[in-house]
Design an enzyme around this catalytic site. Sequence first.
Site, mmCIF file in Angstrom:
data_model
loop_
_atom_site.group_PDB
_atom_site.id
_atom_site.type_symbol
_atom_site.label_atom_id
_atom_site.label_comp_id
_atom_site.label_asym_id
_atom_site.label_seq_id
_atom_site.Cartn_x
_atom_site.Cartn_y
_atom_site.Cartn_z
ATOM 1 N N ASP A 115 0.819 -1.217 0.000
ATOM 2 C CA ASP A 115 0.000 0.000 0.000
ATOM 3 C C ASP A 115 0.851 1.265 0.000
ATOM 4 O OD1 ASP A 115 1.003 -0.345 2.558
ATOM 5 O OD2 ASP A 115 -0.925 -0.726 3.485
ATOM 6 N N ASN A 164 -7.489 -2.679 14.438
ATOM 7 C CA ASN A 164 -8.848 -3.075 14.049
ATOM 8 C C ASN A 164 -8.816 -4.269 13.101
ATOM 9 O OD1 ASN A 164 -7.844 -1.947 11.732
ATOM 10 N ND2 ASN A 164 -9.332 -0.291 11.570
ATOM 11 N N HIS A 185 -7.043 -4.657 10.397
ATOM 12 C CA HIS A 185 -6.849 -4.406 8.967
ATOM 13 C C HIS A 185 -5.552 -5.045 8.488
ATOM 14 C CE1 HIS A 185 -4.734 -0.338 9.905
ATOM 15 N NE2 HIS A 185 -3.821 -1.082 9.337
ATOM 16 N N GLU A 232 -9.547 -1.795 5.480
ATOM 17 C CA GLU A 232 -10.199 -1.471 6.740
ATOM 18 C C GLU A 232 -11.468 -2.305 6.916
ATOM 19 O OE1 GLU A 232 -8.612 0.240 8.737
ATOM 20 O OE2 GLU A 232 -8.026 2.237 8.050
HETATM 21 C C1 GLP Z 1 -0.398 0.426 8.564
HETATM 22 C C2 GLP Z 1 -0.039 -0.429 7.353
HETATM 23 C C3 GLP Z 1 -0.258 -1.901 7.632
HETATM 24 C C4 GLP Z 1 0.375 -2.274 8.959
HETATM 25 C C5 GLP Z 1 -0.287 -1.496 10.072
HETATM 26 C C6 GLP Z 1 0.243 -1.840 11.448
HETATM 27 O O1 GLP Z 1 -1.721 0.746 8.626
HETATM 28 N N1 GLP Z 1 -0.770 -0.060 6.189
HETATM 29 O O2 GLP Z 1 0.287 -2.658 6.574
HETATM 30 O O3 GLP Z 1 0.227 -3.655 9.184
HETATM 31 O O4 GLP Z 1 -0.030 -0.128 9.813
HETATM 32 O O5 GLP Z 1 1.392 -1.095 11.718
HETATM 33 P P1 GLP Z 1 2.361 -1.300 12.929
HETATM 34 O O6 GLP Z 1 3.219 -2.452 12.579
HETATM 35 O O7 GLP Z 1 3.130 -0.016 13.010
HETATM 36 O O8 GLP Z 1 1.523 -1.546 14.134
#
Ligand code: GLP
Length: 249
Positions: free
Chosen positions: A67, A136, A138, A143
Amino acid sequence: MRILVCKDYNEVSQKAAQMILSQITLKPNCVLGLATGSTPIGMYENLVTMYQQGLVDFSEVQTFNLDEYLSISPTNEQSYHYFMNEYLFNHVNIDKNHIHIPNGMADSMQEECIRYEQLIKDVGGIDIQVLGIGHNAHIGFNEPTINFEKGTHIVELDESTRQANARFFNHIDEVPKYAITMGTGSIFKSRKIMLLATGTSKAQAIHDMVYGKVQPEVPASILQFHHDVVLILDEEAASLLLDGDYKRV
Ligand code: GLP
């Protein structure tokens, strides 16, 4: 679904890097699906060290990132382009033409979604997809919603996701409201999936993903149906799972 529980973040990172190393050793021209966020940073650091030690060769590897934020330039420090260069690509011998990240600045985002999805198909699909997970549940930027999105698409970020990611920005107002992400369908087509999660703040999402109903309101729950998924967790992220359901490593 195989669930491995490590002692701490360092061990999660090492284990994940070893799996990527094995994949590249088995198939030097493999296609890696890569993720951003704080969780995989340790894995990337381990991979850079392995490269410096001559254990891994990225020259034939292709990568596809999950993404990118919309309307943020690749040179912006908060962009996922910048993140990937900083933590991996600038430090290993990957061919720049083999790096693929959705373009959040494209003139037509609709065409960009089609182009990205087609590119993944053209290289024969993703061999192993690395995922983190949102609070959440995702995955990528898919989402919670009322349907599983098949392909790469534009998404409006949840307020909770913007709050969680605000720590990387000066102010919450700077956090983009939209992103381009591979769909749950694109992720699901990967031959293998490796999801990393650490910390108590992820425990509920992990619980819901593993035991909950498969539903788009819990995007990661779709992984229950995938034939080759491994979760690599620390003890905190695994704290709501039943003992017999995972293996300590
Ligand atoms: C973002 C990314 C996800 C990732 C999530 C969790 O939203 N788009 O791919 O898994 O954050 O991030 P973190 O590892 O910082 O908790």
